[in-house]
Design an enzyme around this catalytic site. Structure first.
Site, short mmCIF file in Angstrom:
data_model
loop_
_atom_site.label_atom_id
_atom_site.label_comp_id
_atom_site.label_asym_id
_atom_site.label_seq_id
_atom_site.Cartn_x
_atom_site.Cartn_y
_atom_site.Cartn_z
N ASP A 195 -30.81 -13.68 38.00
CA ASP A 195 -30.97 -13.22 36.60
C ASP A 195 -30.70 -11.71 36.52
O ASP A 195 -29.90 -11.24 35.69
CB ASP A 195 -32.41 -13.54 36.17
CG ASP A 195 -32.63 -13.46 34.67
OD1 ASP A 195 -31.65 -13.27 33.94
OD2 ASP A 195 -33.80 -13.59 34.25
N SER A 246 -34.19 -22.30 40.68
CA SER A 246 -35.61 -22.44 41.09
C SER A 246 -35.88 -22.23 42.59
O SER A 246 -37.04 -22.29 43.00
CB SER A 246 -36.21 -23.81 40.68
OG SER A 246 -36.50 -23.85 39.32
N1 AR6 Z 1 -25.34 -15.13 43.07
C1 AR6 Z 1 -25.70 -16.40 43.39
N2 AR6 Z 1 -26.94 -16.77 43.73
C2 AR6 Z 1 -27.88 -15.79 43.79
C3 AR6 Z 1 -27.61 -14.44 43.47
C4 AR6 Z 1 -26.26 -14.13 43.09
N3 AR6 Z 1 -25.89 -12.89 42.78
N4 AR6 Z 1 -28.75 -13.73 43.62
C5 AR6 Z 1 -29.71 -14.59 44.03
N5 AR6 Z 1 -29.19 -15.83 44.13
P1 AR6 Z 1 -33.91 -16.74 41.77
P2 AR6 Z 1 -35.49 -18.84 40.44
C6 AR6 Z 1 -29.85 -17.11 44.51
O1 AR6 Z 1 -35.14 -16.13 42.33
O2 AR6 Z 1 -36.07 -19.28 41.73
C7 AR6 Z 1 -35.96 -14.27 38.11
O3 AR6 Z 1 -36.76 -13.13 38.16
C8 AR6 Z 1 -31.12 -17.02 45.32
O4 AR6 Z 1 -30.83 -16.82 46.71
O5 AR6 Z 1 -32.88 -15.84 41.19
O6 AR6 Z 1 -34.99 -19.89 39.48
C9 AR6 Z 1 -35.94 -14.92 36.73
O7 AR6 Z 1 -36.03 -13.96 35.70
C10 AR6 Z 1 -31.74 -18.38 45.06
O8 AR6 Z 1 -31.20 -19.36 45.96
O9 AR6 Z 1 -34.28 -17.80 40.56
C11 AR6 Z 1 -37.14 -15.81 36.77
O10 AR6 Z 1 -38.32 -15.10 36.46
C12 AR6 Z 1 -31.26 -18.73 43.65
O11 AR6 Z 1 -30.25 -17.76 43.32
C13 AR6 Z 1 -37.20 -16.27 38.19
O12 AR6 Z 1 -36.52 -15.26 38.95
C14 AR6 Z 1 -32.35 -18.70 42.61
O13 AR6 Z 1 -33.27 -17.66 42.89
C15 AR6 Z 1 -36.44 -17.56 38.40
O14 AR6 Z 1 -36.62 -17.99 39.71
#
Ligand code: AR6
Length: 185
Positions: free
Chosen positions: A44, A131
């Site tokens: 995000d 997630s």
């Molecule tokens: N490109 C692709 N995947 C990514 C990237 C990127 N640039 N950066 C991280 N990931 P998360 P959630 C992966 O925590 O669990 C936020 O604060 C990461 O390695 O981003 O759904 C939101 O605002 C992981 O496998 O999302 C919410 O509050 C995946 O993306 C909360 O986090 C999802 O990790 C959502 O949590």
């Protein structure tokens, strides 16, 4: 040429790509947002940073119209400075114990994002592993839901060209590779 483009030329409709989703020039990329739609960390934060303020402005307009975005639902905004055309923001479930409807809510994220993509004429859609970061959904369980839901959707859809699973880490890459290859056998 990006490695995922090569794979598409080989005729796959489900593509696995390890990297940064903000660099992927799909028609739509999906954001693992939170229900406030006002940004956060993880993917995000990366999307809002790389896409610039236009995305947040559009999210604020949506909030003004409909309030927060419930878990499992999705909304769409333009993609600002990103190479994608749209960002589809969906809110994944926080993993608790697995018996709080987490699998169904996660499946809803994938289904509702794809429905919104089709409604906006997006033929290529890139998903992060919703997630599996801050929200602590076990990676193997989340991958099963993601692949099953997207494959079921594609089987009934003739509009979408291909779906890219963008994995960030090697662990998710291995999990997805194994599951996608298993489905092909
Ligand atoms: N490109 C692709 N995947 C990514 C990237 C990127 N640039 N950066 C991280 N990931 P998360 P959630 C992966 O925590 O669990 C936020 O604060 C990461 O390695 O981003 O759904 C939101 O605002 C992981 O496998 O999302 C919410 O509050 C995946 O993306 C909360 O986090 C999802 O990790 C959502 O949590």
């Amino acid at each position: 040429m990006d490695s995922w483009k090569k794979k598409i030329q080989q005729g796959n409709r489900l593509v696995l790509f390890q990297g940064d989703i903000t660099k992927v020039a799909a028609d739509a990329i999906v954001n693992a947002a939170n229900s406030s739609l006002l940004g956060g960390g993880g993917v995000d934060g990366a999307i809002h940073r790389a896409g610039g303020p236009a995305i947040l402005e559009a999210c604020k307009e949506i909030r003004a119209r409909q309030g927060s975005c419930p878990t499992g639902e999705a909304v769409v905004t333009p993609a600002g400075n990103l190479p994608a055309k749209y960002v589809i923001h969906t809110v994944g479930p926080v993993w608790q114990s697995g018996d709080r409807d987490e699998p169904e809510l996660l499946a809803n994220c994938y289904r509702n994002s794809l429905k919104l993509a089709v409604a906006h004429g997006a033929k290529t859609v890139a998903f992060p592993n919703i997630s599996t970061g801050v929200y602590s959904y076990p990676k193997d369980k989340a991958a099963e839901v993601a692949i099953r839901t997207v494959s079921t959707f594609l089987a009934q859809d003739s509009f979408l060209d291909y779906i890219i699973f963008v994995v960030f880490d090697k662990e998710n890459y291995n999990i997805y590779q194994q599951l996608i290859n298993k489905d092909k056998r």
